[in-house]
Design a protein around this motif. Structure first.
Motif, PDB file in Angstrom:
ATOM      1  N   VAL A   1       0.856  -1.186   0.000  1.00  0.00           N
ATOM      2  CA  VAL A   1       0.000   0.000   0.000  1.00  0.00           C
ATOM      3  C   VAL A   1       0.893   1.237   0.000  1.00  0.00           C
ATOM      4  O   VAL A   1       1.767   1.387   0.851  1.00  0.00           O
ATOM      5  CB  VAL A   1      -0.969   0.030   1.204  1.00  0.00           C
ATOM      6  CG1 VAL A   1      -1.806   1.307   1.179  1.00  0.00           C
ATOM      7  CG2 VAL A   1      -1.870  -1.195   1.202  1.00  0.00           C
TER       8      VAL A   1
ATOM      9  N   LEU B   1       1.220   5.154   0.538  1.00  0.00           N
ATOM     10  CA  LEU B   1       0.544   6.228   1.273  1.00  0.00           C
ATOM     11  C   LEU B   1       0.509   7.496   0.420  1.00  0.00           C
ATOM     12  O   LEU B   1       1.554   8.024   0.050  1.00  0.00           O
ATOM     13  CB  LEU B   1       1.275   6.512   2.584  1.00  0.00           C
ATOM     14  CG  LEU B   1       1.347   5.358   3.574  1.00  0.00           C
ATOM     15  CD1 LEU B   1       2.232   5.732   4.761  1.00  0.00           C
ATOM     16  CD2 LEU B   1      -0.038   4.942   4.036  1.00  0.00           C
TER      17      LEU B   1
ATOM     18  N   TYR C   1      -1.947  -1.233  -3.808  1.00  0.00           N
ATOM     19  CA  TYR C   1      -3.037  -0.303  -3.529  1.00  0.00           C
ATOM     20  C   TYR C   1      -2.454   1.064  -3.169  1.00  0.00           C
ATOM     21  O   TYR C   1      -1.290   1.179  -2.834  1.00  0.00           O
ATOM     22  CB  TYR C   1      -3.889  -0.792  -2.350  1.00  0.00           C
ATOM     23  CG  TYR C   1      -4.542  -2.124  -2.571  1.00  0.00           C
ATOM     24  CD1 TYR C   1      -5.795  -2.223  -3.155  1.00  0.00           C
ATOM     25  CD2 TYR C   1      -3.892  -3.296  -2.184  1.00  0.00           C
ATOM     26  CE1 TYR C   1      -6.397  -3.451  -3.362  1.00  0.00           C
ATOM     27  CE2 TYR C   1      -4.484  -4.537  -2.385  1.00  0.00           C
ATOM     28  CZ  TYR C   1      -5.737  -4.610  -2.976  1.00  0.00           C
ATOM     29  OH  TYR C   1      -6.325  -5.829  -3.167  1.00  0.00           O
TER      30      TYR C   1
ATOM     31  N   SER D   1      -3.365   4.330  -0.581  1.00  0.00           N
ATOM     32  CA  SER D   1      -4.178   4.872   0.504  1.00  0.00           C
ATOM     33  C   SER D   1      -4.336   6.365   0.254  1.00  0.00           C
ATOM     34  O   SER D   1      -3.351   7.099   0.178  1.00  0.00           O
ATOM     35  CB  SER D   1      -3.480   4.628   1.843  1.00  0.00           C
ATOM     36  OG  SER D   1      -4.142   5.311   2.877  1.00  0.00           O
TER      37      SER D   1
ATOM     38  N   ILE E   1      -7.532   2.405  -1.320  1.00  0.00           N
ATOM     39  CA  ILE E   1      -8.074   2.131   0.009  1.00  0.00           C
ATOM     40  C   ILE E   1      -8.264   3.510   0.624  1.00  0.00           C
ATOM     41  O   ILE E   1      -7.298   4.244   0.839  1.00  0.00           O
ATOM     42  CB  ILE E   1      -7.109   1.297   0.866  1.00  0.00           C
ATOM     43  CG1 ILE E   1      -6.922  -0.084   0.248  1.00  0.00           C
ATOM     44  CG2 ILE E   1      -7.643   1.196   2.299  1.00  0.00           C
ATOM     45  CD1 ILE E   1      -5.904  -0.935   0.973  1.00  0.00           C
ATOM     46  N   LYS E   2      -9.514   3.869   0.861  1.00  0.00           N
ATOM     47  CA  LYS E   2      -9.793   5.215   1.356  1.00  0.00           C
ATOM     48  C   LYS E   2      -9.734   5.281   2.876  1.00  0.00           C
ATOM     49  O   LYS E   2     -10.143   4.353   3.566  1.00  0.00           O
ATOM     50  CB  LYS E   2     -11.166   5.679   0.870  1.00  0.00           C
ATOM     51  CG  LYS E   2     -11.205   5.882  -0.633  1.00  0.00           C
ATOM     52  CD  LYS E   2     -12.536   6.432  -1.076  1.00  0.00           C
ATOM     53  CE  LYS E   2     -12.569   6.590  -2.580  1.00  0.00           C
ATOM     54  NZ  LYS E   2     -13.863   7.052  -3.033  1.00  0.00           N
ATOM     55  N   ASP E   3      -9.197   6.402   3.373  1.00  0.00           N
ATOM     56  CA  ASP E   3      -9.210   6.665   4.814  1.00  0.00           C
ATOM     57  C   ASP E   3     -10.647   6.713   5.289  1.00  0.00           C
ATOM     58  O   ASP E   3     -11.547   7.155   4.557  1.00  0.00           O
ATOM     59  CB  ASP E   3      -8.554   8.015   5.124  1.00  0.00           C
ATOM     60  CG  ASP E   3      -7.042   7.942   5.143  1.00  0.00           C
ATOM     61  OD1 ASP E   3      -6.486   6.832   5.075  1.00  0.00           O
ATOM     62  OD2 ASP E   3      -6.420   9.003   5.238  1.00  0.00           O
TER      63      ASP E   3
ATOM     64  N   ALA F   1      -4.372   6.240   8.738  1.00  0.00           N
ATOM     65  CA  ALA F   1      -4.079   5.522   7.497  1.00  0.00           C
ATOM     66  C   ALA F   1      -3.723   4.066   7.792  1.00  0.00           C
ATOM     67  O   ALA F   1      -4.254   3.148   7.150  1.00  0.00           O
ATOM     68  CB  ALA F   1      -2.947   6.207   6.737  1.00  0.00           C
TER      69      ALA F   1
ATOM     70  N   SER G   1      -6.852   2.179   8.835  1.00  0.00           N
ATOM     71  CA  SER G   1      -7.732   1.981   7.678  1.00  0.00           C
ATOM     72  C   SER G   1      -7.193   0.911   6.732  1.00  0.00           C
ATOM     73  O   SER G   1      -7.956   0.148   6.148  1.00  0.00           O
ATOM     74  CB  SER G   1      -7.893   3.287   6.904  1.00  0.00           C
ATOM     75  OG  SER G   1      -8.501   4.275   7.694  1.00  0.00           O
ATOM     76  N   ILE G   2      -5.879   0.856   6.591  1.00  0.00           N
ATOM     77  CA  ILE G   2      -5.251  -0.110   5.678  1.00  0.00           C
ATOM     78  C   ILE G   2      -5.263  -1.513   6.271  1.00  0.00           C
ATOM     79  O   ILE G   2      -5.729  -2.471   5.640  1.00  0.00           O
ATOM     80  CB  ILE G   2      -3.798   0.313   5.378  1.00  0.00           C
ATOM     81  CG1 ILE G   2      -3.768   1.592   4.552  1.00  0.00           C
ATOM     82  CG2 ILE G   2      -3.038  -0.810   4.673  1.00  0.00           C
ATOM     83  CD1 ILE G   2      -2.400   2.274   4.523  1.00  0.00           C
TER      84      ILE G   2
END
Length: 187
Positions: free
Chosen positions: A7, A9, A48, A50, A63-65, A76, A79-80
């Motif tokens: 992921v 950031l 992905y 974030s 992947i949305k916060d 973050a 959420s991840i």
């Protein structure tokens, strides 16, 4: 070596840059984030990004916060990590020079520790490394306590730190001068 999940950031404020640095052109790619996604897809099955919202063209897997109003690395991470049941490699979009061999070295310990992160002679790079989904709940608790420093999460986890000599691979693009240096690869 191929790993499961990475992921990138890309949900920060970019206040020192003055504009969203994750959308800056980089190399032959539309954005710095696209550069990272392409590079990392060489050793990850799933890559992905974030972010707070869908801002990439061409589109990337997001992947949305969970909270769009607060900019927090702890949010973050929470959420991840709650989306996965395997270790997740996390890296900031603004750290484009981390070597794939470095990631592979970190990955050797991903299933043994809660977090595996790099360090060099100057810094511990707490937002670059493999993180266990076991840390999701701890990250959420810290976030809800208004604690946003990743070091607090790592203090209460089984962490493996690996030393790397080449500090330049952890170069962050934080401001316009850093961006110019990164474009010229002269830092």
């Amino acid at each position: 070596m191929i790993f499961e999940v990475c992921v990138i950031l890309a949900g920060g404020k970019s206040s020192r840059m003055g504009r969203d640095k994750t959308l800056l052109p980089f190399g032959n790619f539309a954005t710095l984030t696209h550069f990272q996604a392409h590079k990392l897809s060489k050793i990850f099955k799933n890559v992905y990004v974030s972010s707070k919202f869908d801002k990439f063209n061409p589109p990337l897997n997001l992947i949305k916060d969970e909270n769009l109003d607060i900019f927090s690395p702890m949010l973050a991470l929470s959420s991840i990590l709650k989306n996965f049941n395997t270790s997740v490699f996390i890296i900031p979009a603004d750290m484009p020079f981390v070597k794939l061999s470095t990631i592979e070295e970190l990955g050797k310990y991903a299933d043994t520790f809660d977090a595996v992160i790099p360090k060099d002679s100057r810094y511990r790079h707490s937002l670059c490394g493999f993180f266990s989904p076991k840390l999701a709940l701890k990250a959420d608790v810290l976030y809800k306590k208004d604690e946003h420093k990743i070091g607090l999460l790592l203090n209460d986890a089984r962490v493996k730190e690996l030393f790397f000599d080449d500090e330049s691979e952890f170069f962050n693009i934080n401001n316009p001068n850093d961006y110019e240096k990164a474009l010229s690869e002269n830092f």
